[in-house]
Motif scaffolding. Structure first.
Motif, PDB file in Angstrom:
ATOM      1  N   GLY A 263     -44.668  18.911  22.939  1.00  0.00           N
ATOM      2  CA  GLY A 263     -43.411  18.200  23.136  1.00  0.00           C
ATOM      3  C   GLY A 263     -42.164  18.985  22.808  1.00  0.00           C
ATOM      4  N   VAL A 264     -42.305  20.195  22.263  1.00  0.00           N
ATOM      5  CA  VAL A 264     -41.166  21.021  21.872  1.00  0.00           C
ATOM      6  C   VAL A 264     -40.991  22.134  22.902  1.00  0.00           C
ATOM      7  N   PRO A 265     -39.767  22.356  23.417  1.00  0.00           N
ATOM      8  CA  PRO A 265     -39.561  23.453  24.364  1.00  0.00           C
ATOM      9  C   PRO A 265     -40.096  24.775  23.824  1.00  0.00           C
ATOM     10  N   ARG A 266     -40.810  25.497  24.684  1.00  0.00           N
ATOM     11  CA  ARG A 266     -41.500  26.705  24.231  1.00  0.00           C
ATOM     12  C   ARG A 266     -40.539  27.753  23.688  1.00  0.00           C
ATOM     13  N   TYR A 267     -39.332  27.827  24.260  1.00  0.00           N
ATOM     14  CA  TYR A 267     -38.392  28.840  23.808  1.00  0.00           C
ATOM     15  C   TYR A 267     -37.954  28.613  22.359  1.00  0.00           C
ATOM     16  N   MET A 268     -38.035  27.358  21.891  1.00  0.00           N
ATOM     17  CA  MET A 268     -37.662  27.089  20.503  1.00  0.00           C
ATOM     18  C   MET A 268     -38.604  27.767  19.523  1.00  0.00           C
ATOM     19  N   TYR A 269     -39.896  27.844  19.883  1.00  0.00           N
ATOM     20  CA  TYR A 269     -40.843  28.547  19.016  1.00  0.00           C
ATOM     21  C   TYR A 269     -40.492  30.033  18.943  1.00  0.00           C
ATOM     22  N   ARG A 270     -40.141  30.625  20.097  1.00  0.00           N
ATOM     23  CA  ARG A 270     -39.767  32.044  20.097  1.00  0.00           C
ATOM     24  C   ARG A 270     -38.529  32.273  19.230  1.00  0.00           C
ATOM     25  N   GLU A 271     -37.530  31.384  19.370  1.00  0.00           N
ATOM     26  CA  GLU A 271     -36.326  31.519  18.557  1.00  0.00           C
ATOM     27  C   GLU A 271     -36.644  31.358  17.075  1.00  0.00           C
ATOM     28  N   ALA A 273     -39.480  32.021  15.549  1.00  0.00           N
ATOM     29  CA  ALA A 273     -40.170  33.228  15.080  1.00  0.00           C
ATOM     30  C   ALA A 273     -39.177  34.371  14.870  1.00  0.00           C
ATOM     31  N   SER A 274     -38.247  34.526  15.798  1.00  0.00           N
ATOM     32  CA  SER A 274     -37.229  35.566  15.667  1.00  0.00           C
ATOM     33  C   SER A 274     -36.359  35.322  14.438  1.00  0.00           C
ATOM     34  N   ASN A 275     -35.952  34.059  14.232  1.00  0.00           N
ATOM     35  CA  ASN A 275     -35.113  33.748  13.065  1.00  0.00           C
ATOM     36  C   ASN A 275     -35.863  33.963  11.757  1.00  0.00           C
ATOM     37  N   ALA A 276     -37.173  33.651  11.755  1.00  0.00           N
ATOM     38  CA  ALA A 276     -37.967  33.883  10.547  1.00  0.00           C
ATOM     39  C   ALA A 276     -38.039  35.375  10.222  1.00  0.00           C
ATOM     40  N   ALA A 277     -38.229  36.206  11.267  1.00  0.00           N
ATOM     41  CA  ALA A 277     -38.289  37.654  11.047  1.00  0.00           C
ATOM     42  C   ALA A 277     -36.943  38.182  10.546  1.00  0.00           C
ATOM     43  N   ARG A 278     -35.872  37.690  11.127  1.00  0.00           N
ATOM     44  CA  ARG A 278     -34.550  38.131  10.689  1.00  0.00           C
ATOM     45  C   ARG A 278     -34.228  37.627   9.284  1.00  0.00           C
ATOM     46  N   LEU A 279     -34.731  36.453   8.953  1.00  0.00           N
ATOM     47  CA  LEU A 279     -34.550  35.936   7.596  1.00  0.00           C
ATOM     48  C   LEU A 279     -35.201  36.865   6.579  1.00  0.00           C
ATOM     49  N   LEU A 280     -36.431  37.293   6.875  1.00  0.00           N
ATOM     50  CA  LEU A 280     -37.125  38.209   5.969  1.00  0.00           C
ATOM     51  C   LEU A 280     -36.381  39.536   5.866  1.00  0.00           C
ATOM     52  N   LEU A 305     -39.110  19.780  15.268  1.00  0.00           N
ATOM     53  CA  LEU A 305     -40.568  19.825  15.347  1.00  0.00           C
ATOM     54  C   LEU A 305     -41.191  18.641  14.633  1.00  0.00           C
ATOM     55  N   TYR A 306     -40.690  18.325  13.445  1.00  0.00           N
ATOM     56  CA  TYR A 306     -41.230  17.204  12.683  1.00  0.00           C
ATOM     57  C   TYR A 306     -41.163  15.916  13.496  1.00  0.00           C
ATOM     58  N   THR A 307     -39.993  15.636  14.044  1.00  0.00           N
ATOM     59  CA  THR A 307     -39.776  14.362  14.727  1.00  0.00           C
ATOM     60  C   THR A 307     -40.556  14.290  16.029  1.00  0.00           C
ATOM     61  N   ARG A 308     -40.682  15.434  16.702  1.00  0.00           N
ATOM     62  CA  ARG A 308     -41.307  15.436  18.021  1.00  0.00           C
ATOM     63  C   ARG A 308     -42.823  15.376  17.964  1.00  0.00           C
TER      64      ARG A 308
END
Length: 332
Positions: A263-271, A273-280, A305-308
């Motif tokens: 139910g979550v747009p696939r591009y949101m997962y990519r974003e 993952a990218s934000n998590a890597a940049r956070l680290l 993600l939680y709500t969806r």
């Protein structure tokens, strides 16, 4: 004949702020071309009614009082709109002060273009309670503070416009609101939550119905930004709540395109993952401002993600404990 404007304000236990709002509306210059009524829809348990009665005794625009026992901003707005008989509905909040020429500019905008315009918005400028912190300019998410300035040129609302009509500052024909239907009462602020997106929902419905609107830089209001909104904890809570709200909005309107996973747009997962890597990476560089900005983006994703797809699951409980707050994810 003069146009009729009904300024509708939903309020809940903020009588001191509402007093400032009413002071500005009472002091604002009025024009013979615009008949003004101010309608307060009150869901409060404090002394709000007494404050309103005080202003009803003063000179200035007529002030109407409606008590709404059901809490929630969208419900209160719908109550006010249902009872209005005006040509235009002015939407603003109980922590807003209007510019001295606000009524004059509304009449100047709509009167000569009545057959062309269905809605309009303008600037929402800050009135800081305390000086803003140094990290504010890198945090992003301007909606947290409800401050909006889209420049000095008039802009037509639509796909090419970077912002949208906000509930803090919008003027909409009553006929347009009646045509597109009431505010979604599953969206918007409620006691104990930072949900929102009721304005997004209404804005998109107006556009999809073919209604025409403009951003007008001459329309100016001022938003009081309290100290508690300028904390990282508030930003964290707001961003998670915004993710929840955007998920509810998407469920109603399918506002996000493309293929989906759970139910979550696939591009949101990519974003994410990218934000998590940049956070680290930001943590490794000890760049506190950059790491905070990426953390906020992840909190928006977590709320969505939680709500969806994760609500009422063990994984959802983990997400809520890590990113949410008590009552924040109480979606309906």
């Amino acid at each position: 004949m003069a146009l009729k404007l009904d300024v509708i304000i939903a309020t809940y236990n903020r009588s001191a702020l509402l007093r400032r709002t009413l002071e500005s509306l009472t002091a604002a210059q009025r024009t013979p071309g615009l008949e003004v009524v101010v309608t307060i829809v009150d869901t409060s348990t404090d002394d709000t009614r007494q404050v309103i009665e005080e202003f009803q005794q003063r000179g200035g625009p007529e002030i109407r009082y409606i008590f709404e026992p059901r809490r929630g901003k969208s419900r209160a707005l719908n109550t006010g709109i249902e009872r209005s008989e005006a040509d235009l509905i002015g939407l603003t909040d109980d922590d807003i002060e209007v510019a001295p020429d606000w009524f004059v500019e509304i009449e100047r905008l709509f009167a000569p273009r009545w057959g062309e315009l269905d809605f309009a918005g303008g600037k929402v400028l800050p009135r800081w309670e305390v000086p803003p912190p140094s990290w504010l300019h890198t945090a992003g998410v301007p909606g947290v503070l409800s401050v909006h300035d889209n420049g000095e040129e008039e802009i037509v609302y639509g796909e090419s416009f970077g912002g949208q009509l906000t509930g803090a500052h919008g003027i909409i024909k009553l006929s347009a609101l009646r045509e597109v239907g009431p505010y979604n009462e599953n969206l918007g602020p409620m006691a104990g939550s930072l949900l929102g997106s009721e304005d997004d929902d209404m804005y998109y419905r107006l556009l999809r119905a073919g209604k025409r609107g403009v951003y007008c830089p001459r329309l100016v209001v001022y938003h009081r930004v309290p100290a508690y909104r300028l904390t990282k904890e508030y930003y964290r809570e707001w961003c998670y709540g915004w993710g929840v709200s955007q998920s509810l909005l998407d469920r109603n309107q399918s506002t996000f395109d493309g293929p989906r996973v759970f139910g979550v747009p696939r591009y949101m997962y990519r974003e994410a993952a990218s934000n998590a890597a940049r956070l680290l990476g930001a943590y490794a560089r000890r760049d506190a401002d950059a790491s905070f900005a990426k953390e906020l983006a992840l909190r928006v994703f977590a709320g969505f993600l939680y709500t969806r797809s994760l609500r009422d699951t063990p994984a959802g409980g983990v997400v809520r404990r890590l990113f949410g707050r008590k009552g924040q994810a109480a979606t309906r």
